[in-house]
Design a protein around this motif. Structure first.
Motif, PDB file in Angstrom:
ATOM      1  N   PHE A 286       0.834  -1.198   0.000  1.00 16.54           N
ATOM      2  CA  PHE A 286       0.000   0.000   0.000  1.00 16.54           C
ATOM      3  C   PHE A 286       0.871   1.251   0.000  1.00 16.54           C
ATOM      4  CE2 PHE A 286      -1.876   3.271   2.763  1.00 16.54           C
ATOM      5  CZ  PHE A 286      -2.971   3.634   1.991  1.00 16.54           C
ATOM      6  N   ALA A 287       1.867   1.285   0.919  1.00 18.57           N
ATOM      7  CA  ALA A 287       2.715   2.472   1.057  1.00 18.57           C
ATOM      8  C   ALA A 287       3.451   2.768  -0.244  1.00 18.57           C
ATOM      9  CB  ALA A 287       3.712   2.277   2.195  1.00 18.57           C
ATOM     10  N   LEU A 288       3.924   1.703  -0.891  1.00 19.00           N
ATOM     11  CA  LEU A 288       4.679   1.890  -2.128  1.00 19.00           C
ATOM     12  C   LEU A 288       3.765   2.325  -3.272  1.00 19.00           C
ATOM     13  CD1 LEU A 288       7.724   1.024  -2.996  1.00 19.00           C
ATOM     14  CD2 LEU A 288       6.536  -0.760  -4.239  1.00 19.00           C
ATOM     15  N   LEU A 289       2.553   1.733  -3.318  1.00 19.77           N
ATOM     16  CA  LEU A 289       1.691   1.956  -4.481  1.00 19.77           C
ATOM     17  C   LEU A 289       0.936   3.276  -4.433  1.00 19.77           C
ATOM     18  CD1 LEU A 289       0.309  -1.587  -5.319  1.00 19.77           C
ATOM     19  CD2 LEU A 289       2.071  -0.273  -6.470  1.00 19.77           C
ATOM     20  N   VAL A 290       0.675   3.815  -3.227  1.00 19.66           N
ATOM     21  CA  VAL A 290      -0.013   5.106  -3.169  1.00 19.66           C
ATOM     22  C   VAL A 290       0.801   6.141  -3.955  1.00 19.66           C
ATOM     23  CG1 VAL A 290      -0.628   7.034  -1.679  1.00 19.66           C
ATOM     24  CG2 VAL A 290      -1.272   4.730  -1.040  1.00 19.66           C
ATOM     25  N   ARG A 291       2.111   6.159  -3.683  1.00 22.35           N
ATOM     26  CA  ARG A 291       2.968   7.104  -4.392  1.00 22.35           C
ATOM     27  C   ARG A 291       2.932   6.837  -5.905  1.00 22.35           C
ATOM     28  NH1 ARG A 291       7.147  10.495  -3.175  1.00 22.35           N
ATOM     29  NH2 ARG A 291       6.854  10.073  -0.971  1.00 22.35           N
ATOM     30  N   THR A 292       2.965   5.549  -6.275  1.00 24.56           N
ATOM     31  CA  THR A 292       2.965   5.206  -7.699  1.00 24.56           C
ATOM     32  C   THR A 292       1.668   5.637  -8.369  1.00 24.56           C
ATOM     33  OG1 THR A 292       3.897   3.185  -6.799  1.00 24.56           O
ATOM     34  CG2 THR A 292       3.812   3.371  -9.153  1.00 24.56           C
ATOM     35  N   VAL A 293       0.526   5.437  -7.660  1.00 19.36           N
ATOM     36  CA  VAL A 293      -0.758   5.828  -8.251  1.00 19.36           C
ATOM     37  C   VAL A 293      -0.796   7.344  -8.448  1.00 19.36           C
ATOM     38  CG1 VAL A 293      -3.244   5.941  -7.844  1.00 19.36           C
ATOM     39  CG2 VAL A 293      -2.009   3.826  -7.387  1.00 19.36           C
ATOM     40  N   VAL A 294      -0.299   8.086  -7.436  1.00 19.79           N
ATOM     41  CA  VAL A 294      -0.266   9.542  -7.563  1.00 19.79           C
ATOM     42  C   VAL A 294       0.617   9.950  -8.747  1.00 19.79           C
ATOM     43  CG1 VAL A 294       0.467  11.683  -6.446  1.00 19.79           C
ATOM     44  CG2 VAL A 294      -0.752   9.963  -5.134  1.00 19.79           C
ATOM     45  N   ASP A 295       1.805   9.335  -8.835  1.00 20.59           N
ATOM     46  CA  ASP A 295       2.710   9.635  -9.953  1.00 20.59           C
ATOM     47  C   ASP A 295       2.061   9.280 -11.283  1.00 20.59           C
ATOM     48  OD1 ASP A 295       4.614  10.480  -8.228  1.00 20.59           O
ATOM     49  OD2 ASP A 295       5.863   8.678  -8.324  1.00 20.59           O
ATOM     50  N   GLY A 296       1.400   8.111 -11.316  1.00 20.36           N
ATOM     51  CA  GLY A 296       0.781   7.632 -12.555  1.00 20.36           C
ATOM     52  C   GLY A 296      -0.313   8.578 -13.020  1.00 20.36           C
ATOM     53  N   LEU A 297      -1.204   8.962 -12.088  1.00 20.71           N
ATOM     54  CA  LEU A 297      -2.285   9.875 -12.463  1.00 20.71           C
ATOM     55  C   LEU A 297      -1.713  11.230 -12.855  1.00 20.71           C
ATOM     56  CD1 LEU A 297      -5.001   8.975  -9.804  1.00 20.71           C
ATOM     57  CD2 LEU A 297      -5.004   8.458 -12.242  1.00 20.71           C
ATOM     58  N   GLY A 298      -0.594  11.613 -12.213  1.00 15.97           N
ATOM     59  CA  GLY A 298       0.053  12.879 -12.565  1.00 15.97           C
ATOM     60  C   GLY A 298       0.653  12.843 -13.960  1.00 15.97           C
ATOM     61  N   SER A 299       0.940  11.620 -14.448  1.00 15.04           N
ATOM     62  CA  SER A 299       1.586  11.506 -15.762  1.00 15.04           C
ATOM     63  C   SER A 299       0.586  11.545 -16.909  1.00 15.04           C
ATOM     64  CB  SER A 299       2.388  10.203 -15.835  1.00 15.04           C
ATOM     65  OG  SER A 299       1.514   9.102 -16.021  1.00 15.04           O
ATOM     66  N   VAL A 300      -0.722  11.556 -16.580  1.00 10.63           N
ATOM     67  CA  VAL A 300      -1.734  11.624 -17.637  1.00 10.63           C
ATOM     68  C   VAL A 300      -1.690  13.020 -18.264  1.00 10.63           C
ATOM     69  CG1 VAL A 300      -4.188  11.484 -18.148  1.00 10.63           C
ATOM     70  CG2 VAL A 300      -3.201   9.969 -16.439  1.00 10.63           C
ATOM     71  N   PRO A 301      -1.487  13.102 -19.580  1.00 10.69           N
ATOM     72  CA  PRO A 301      -1.403  14.418 -20.211  1.00 10.69           C
ATOM     73  C   PRO A 301      -2.697  15.204 -20.000  1.00 10.69           C
ATOM     74  CG  PRO A 301      -0.738  12.685 -21.742  1.00 10.69           C
ATOM     75  CD  PRO A 301      -1.313  12.006 -20.538  1.00 10.69           C
ATOM     76  N   PRO A 302      -2.586  16.486 -19.648  1.00 15.24           N
ATOM     77  CA  PRO A 302      -3.789  17.292 -19.399  1.00 15.24           C
ATOM     78  C   PRO A 302      -4.721  17.305 -20.610  1.00 15.24           C
ATOM     79  CG  PRO A 302      -1.790  18.499 -18.784  1.00 15.24           C
ATOM     80  CD  PRO A 302      -1.341  17.235 -19.430  1.00 15.24           C
ATOM     81  N   ALA A 303      -4.144  17.215 -21.805  1.00 14.31           N
ATOM     82  CA  ALA A 303      -4.985  17.238 -23.010  1.00 14.31           C
ATOM     83  C   ALA A 303      -5.919  16.035 -23.036  1.00 14.31           C
ATOM     84  CB  ALA A 303      -4.110  17.243 -24.261  1.00 14.31           C
ATOM     85  N   VAL A 304      -5.423  14.876 -22.540  1.00 13.36           N
ATOM     86  CA  VAL A 304      -6.249  13.663 -22.520  1.00 13.36           C
ATOM     87  C   VAL A 304      -7.441  13.865 -21.590  1.00 13.36           C
ATOM     88  CG1 VAL A 304      -6.299  11.244 -21.803  1.00 13.36           C
ATOM     89  CG2 VAL A 304      -4.345  12.133 -23.097  1.00 13.36           C
ATOM     90  N   THR A 305      -7.157  14.394 -20.381  1.00 11.19           N
ATOM     91  CA  THR A 305      -8.225  14.649 -19.418  1.00 11.19           C
ATOM     92  C   THR A 305      -9.226  15.647 -19.991  1.00 11.19           C
ATOM     93  OG1 THR A 305      -6.368  14.600 -17.890  1.00 11.19           O
ATOM     94  CG2 THR A 305      -8.530  14.968 -16.940  1.00 11.19           C
ATOM     95  N   ALA A 306      -8.705  16.689 -20.616  1.00 11.69           N
ATOM     96  CA  ALA A 306      -9.580  17.716 -21.174  1.00 11.69           C
ATOM     97  C   ALA A 306     -10.449  17.129 -22.280  1.00 11.69           C
ATOM     98  CB  ALA A 306      -8.737  18.875 -21.709  1.00 11.69           C
ATOM     99  N   ALA A 307      -9.848  16.288 -23.136  1.00 16.92           N
ATOM    100  CA  ALA A 307     -10.604  15.681 -24.229  1.00 16.92           C
ATOM    101  C   ALA A 307     -11.729  14.811 -23.679  1.00 16.92           C
ATOM    102  CB  ALA A 307      -9.675  14.853 -25.107  1.00 16.92           C
ATOM    103  N   ALA A 308     -11.406  14.003 -22.633  1.00 18.20           N
ATOM    104  CA  ALA A 308     -12.413  13.130 -22.041  1.00 18.20           C
ATOM    105  C   ALA A 308     -13.569  13.957 -21.482  1.00 18.20           C
ATOM    106  CB  ALA A 308     -11.785  12.262 -20.960  1.00 18.20           C
ATOM    107  N   THR A 309     -13.207  15.046 -20.801  1.00 22.34           N
ATOM    108  CA  THR A 309     -14.255  15.915 -20.250  1.00 22.34           C
ATOM    109  C   THR A 309     -15.117  16.480 -21.375  1.00 22.34           C
ATOM    110  OG1 THR A 309     -12.597  16.538 -18.631  1.00 22.34           O
ATOM    111  CG2 THR A 309     -14.641  17.810 -18.625  1.00 22.34           C
ATOM    112  N   ALA A 310     -14.463  16.879 -22.460  1.00 20.45           N
ATOM    113  CA  ALA A 310     -15.183  17.489 -23.576  1.00 20.45           C
ATOM    114  C   ALA A 310     -16.142  16.495 -24.226  1.00 20.45           C
ATOM    115  CB  ALA A 310     -14.189  18.008 -24.615  1.00 20.45           C
ATOM    116  N   VAL A 311     -15.750  15.201 -24.253  1.00 18.39           N
ATOM    117  CA  VAL A 311     -16.623  14.203 -24.858  1.00 18.39           C
ATOM    118  C   VAL A 311     -17.774  13.862 -23.921  1.00 18.39           C
ATOM    119  CG1 VAL A 311     -16.637  11.980 -26.068  1.00 18.39           C
ATOM    120  CG2 VAL A 311     -14.550  13.300 -25.943  1.00 18.39           C
TER     121      VAL A 311
END
Lengths: 218, 236
Positions: free
Chosen positions: A96-121
């Motif tokens: 858990f301790a190791l993966l919380v950081r990884t999940v935060v890093d992983g979600l942080g690595s999602v390009p903002p354009a991808v999130t914006a596109a998903a929201t737009a759709v």
């Protein structure tokens, strides 16, 4: 070498039982740790204020030595010291301790354009997280999962010092008898198990993230 | 009394802190730090030059890349007991097992640090006529230092935690409280030992974080840029 073969022939059942116990003790925490880390990591990603305290607590948890955690947990959980549950809980805490950081890093690595596109759709926040952001974050999360899995396999054997620990019992019995074969068998099986699980995650990652390879091929 | 109370009582008992008694906390601390220091020192002696060389030349990179996973998968307890059955009890098995634990994070950290250095900076250094040695020591090492220190911190954390297993093969250190406590069913003593190791691990990590802040150049860590006053935005 003939010593090894003799040992294996005479103790086949015990070795297989130890291997199975080792696998269970190592894998169950990976599942539990992952299931807990994804929502907590997503919360820490979503609410910036939560991030420093959450990541601070998890990095301190990760610093606690495994043998120490195995020993302290019965006092907290009210279990017996020989209970395998202690090992499972302790390793779940590490995962858990190791993966919380990884999940935060992983979600942080999602390009903002991808999130914006998903929201737009038309994706709402929850569905966007599950169907867009988490899949895109998968390579980073799975890289962390590989580390957690491999180190879990190696840490389980420490539990043998308390009397539970799969293949670790081959180490303690070999030490007590001053007899090398069980120790060599234990090391080889433990490393093989770790590499096997690691390979399984790599294959799962290839299957789950086809777009990564499609991008490379272009 | 409650368990927590018993643990606090153990830790607060002056009799457990005598300097003369080899079975008490101060001497166990010295032993624990000895094993940790020897293992980290030997590990760094092997891993850092090797990592610098691999990173600088790019040769045998697979070694540095795979060292992490291979190292993590080796069970330390197995290695420790194996070396004991081969050479007998003593300091050697403990040091061997802990060095094997310390090398992978140091090696991958050093390698990754050197690899991550901006190629333009390295080319510029060569263009100015620096020798390979000067490029390595004057450019690559200072810029790689954050990741090298990261490797050292990871290695220290693991070695301090794992040095507890020394007690299992009849040596000292904080692990003694765990192993002896288990043998005589003295649970508060075990927990006190666990608390001591955890505290030492966290303390050493904080100490190394301080060292890292001191040795990494402000230009590399980004603190210099942060301290510089921001240029005023041109207003229309």
């Amino acid at each position: 070498m003939s010593g090894l073969a003799d040992y294996l022939r005479q103790n086949e059942d015990a070795v297989l039982a130890a291997l199975r116990e080792h696998l269970e003790l190592a894998l169950l925490p990976v599942v539990v740790g992952l299931l807990l880390a994804v929502p907590v990591g997503a919360l820490a990603h979503r609410y910036r204020l939560l991030r420093p305290p959450l990541l601070g607590v998890t990095s301190v948890l990760y610093a606690v030595p495994s043998l120490a955690l195995f020993v302290v947990l019965p006092g907290i959980l009210g279990t017996r010291i020989l209970d395998p549950v202690n090992i499972v809980v302790a390793l779940s805490v590490y995962t858990f301790a190791l993966l919380v950081r990884t999940v935060v890093d992983g979600l942080g690595s999602v390009p903002p354009a991808v999130t914006a596109a998903a929201t737009a759709v038309g994706y709402r926040r929850g569905r966007r997280l599950l169907q867009v952001e988490l899949p895109v974050a998968l390579p980073v999360v799975l890289a962390g999962l590989r580390v957690a899995t491999v180190s879990n396999v190696s840490l389980v054997s420490v539990g043998a010092l308390l009397g539970v620990g799969g293949l670790g019992e081959l180490f303690t019995s070999g030490f007590q008898l001053d007899y090398t074969p069980p120790i060599v068998v234990g090391i080889v099986l433990s490393v093989a198990l770790a590499l096997l699980l690691d390979t399984a995650i790599v294959l799962a990652q290839r299957a789950l993230t086809p777009w990564v390879r499609a991008g490379e091929a272009r | 009394m409650s368990l927590a109370g018993d643990v606090v009582a153990f830790l607060a008992d002056g009799a457990n802190w005598s300097l003369d008694d080899p079975y008490d906390v101060p001497n166990r601390l010295v032993e624990h730090l000895q094993y940790t220091g020897i293992a980290l020192g030997l590990g760094a002696l092997v891993a850092v030059p090797l990592g610098l060389w691999i990173g600088h030349t790019g040769r045998f990179a697979f070694l540095a890349i795979n060292a992490g996973n291979a190292g993590r998968s080796l069970p330390t307890l197995g290695l420790l007991t194996l070396v004991v059955t081969l050479v007998g009890l003593g300091l050697t098995p403990v040091v061997v097992a802990l060095v094997v634990l310390a090398v992978p994070p140091l090696l991958t950290g050093t390698y990754a640090g050197v690899r991550a250095v901006d190629r333009a900076a390295v080319d510029a250094a060569r263009g100015q006529g620096m020798t390979e040695r000067q490029v390595l020591l004057g450019v690559e090492v200072p810029m790689a230092l954050p990741l090298i220190m990261g490797g050292l911190r990871a290695a220290t954390l693991q070695v301090v935690s794992t040095a507890t297993v020394a007690a299992y093969v009849a040596l000292g250190g904080f692990g003694r409280f765990l192993v002896d406590g288990l043998a005589v069913q003295d649970y508060p003593q075990m927990v006190a030992g666990a608390v001591l190791v955890a505290a030492l691990a966290i303390l050493l990590d904080l100490l190394l974080a301080g060292v890292q802040r001191a040795v990494v150049s402000p230009g590399v860590s980004g603190r210099a840029a942060a301290a510089r006053p921001r240029p005023r935005k041109a207003t229309a």
